[in-house]
Enzyme design. Sequence first.
Site, mmCIF file in Angstrom:
data_model
loop_
_atom_site.group_PDB
_atom_site.id
_atom_site.type_symbol
_atom_site.label_atom_id
_atom_site.label_comp_id
_atom_site.label_asym_id
_atom_site.label_seq_id
_atom_site.Cartn_x
_atom_site.Cartn_y
_atom_site.Cartn_z
ATOM 1 C CB ALA A 119 45.328 43.188 44.021
ATOM 2 C CB ILE B 225 47.462 46.590 40.961
ATOM 3 C CG1 ILE B 225 47.446 47.925 40.215
ATOM 4 C CG2 ILE B 225 46.094 46.259 41.535
ATOM 5 C CD1 ILE B 225 48.708 48.251 39.477
ATOM 6 C CB ALA B 226 46.535 47.416 46.446
ATOM 7 C CE LYS C 156 44.966 46.192 33.167
ATOM 8 N NZ LYS C 156 45.247 44.725 33.098
ATOM 9 N NE ARG D 183 47.357 38.066 35.547
ATOM 10 C CZ ARG D 183 48.486 38.771 35.706
ATOM 11 N NH1 ARG D 183 48.679 39.869 34.989
ATOM 12 N NH2 ARG D 183 49.410 38.389 36.573
ATOM 13 C CG ASP E 28 46.554 40.914 32.294
ATOM 14 O OD1 ASP E 28 46.055 41.376 33.339
ATOM 15 O OD2 ASP E 28 47.777 40.715 32.157
#
Length: 328
Positions: A12, A14-15, A95, A163, A175
């Site tokens: 992802a 965010i990684a 989250k 999403r 989100d």
Amino acid sequence: MTTFTWGILGAARIARALIPAIRAAGGEVAVLGVRDPHSERARAFAEEWGIPHVGTYDDVMASDVQAVYNPLPNDAHRPWTQAALRAGKHALTEKPLCLNAGEAQLLADTAARSGRVLLEAFAYRFQPHVTRLREIVAGGELGEVRAYRGAFGFGLTRPDDFRWEAEKGGGALYDVGCYLVNLARLLLGEPESVTAQARWTAGGVDLGLSGTLNFGQALASLDCAFDWGNPPTQRLMVVGTAGTLEMTGVFRSKTETELSFRVQTAGGERTETFAPHDGYAAMVAHFQRAARGEEAALYPPEDAVRQARVLDALFTAAREGRQVPVER
């Protein structure tokens, strides 16, 4: 001290923030778990970030890493975080931790039985400006808080983004609205009840949601959406009997430039400014210390359960058009 080792689930976006944070905290990513270990995308990601092993999600669970980072789509948070805990790994999960409070409680119970650290990855909480916000509210400079107003939204333009999919836990509240709820809880405690309204897509996803959390003497209003345009909107106002505080950019987890907020009381007006800071690195460093038993977790799994209860109540209120008490 031995190197703290991690496995990451998925490649992802965010990684890309977490891998440098892990390394800055003295850890290392030893294995990447993906659905198809032979895919060019997975191999390219591992090569780009110098991850020595690529396998399946199950391969990560069977490895000897100490912790697992789970940034998978929201519906995959519960099953794969639970698998990590059962495999004896500490778990840092994006989250929202789960899709409802029942799932969150299940993970909290699993973490307790396994003796492993479980943390919901709200990295913004590890920014120094959030610590200062909490100090100001708790210290009484604003008097008794009467109103909290938060907004977080942006334009989600990718039609194939998960999403937009209800079955994967999509929607604005999960989100970005979850940040508004989380900060309200940090500043004001636990709400008694909620009300909410939402704009729904044809697929049942909340395109935009507005809600009110009732804290007794204080009301917290929140607005979140996927169709506000870009750059993202992040605004906070806290109104008390003795003053107000206003801030933009409050939920930024990593800052490259200064952030500031403005406080206005009868004694005058001032601005407090904060240097660039990496909340991801601070979060990971704390997580690793907690996993090693060097300090207590600042946000134990029970906090994530309480967070999920508020989100559950907001969804119920938006769907049923009524005030909903928050389970205690």
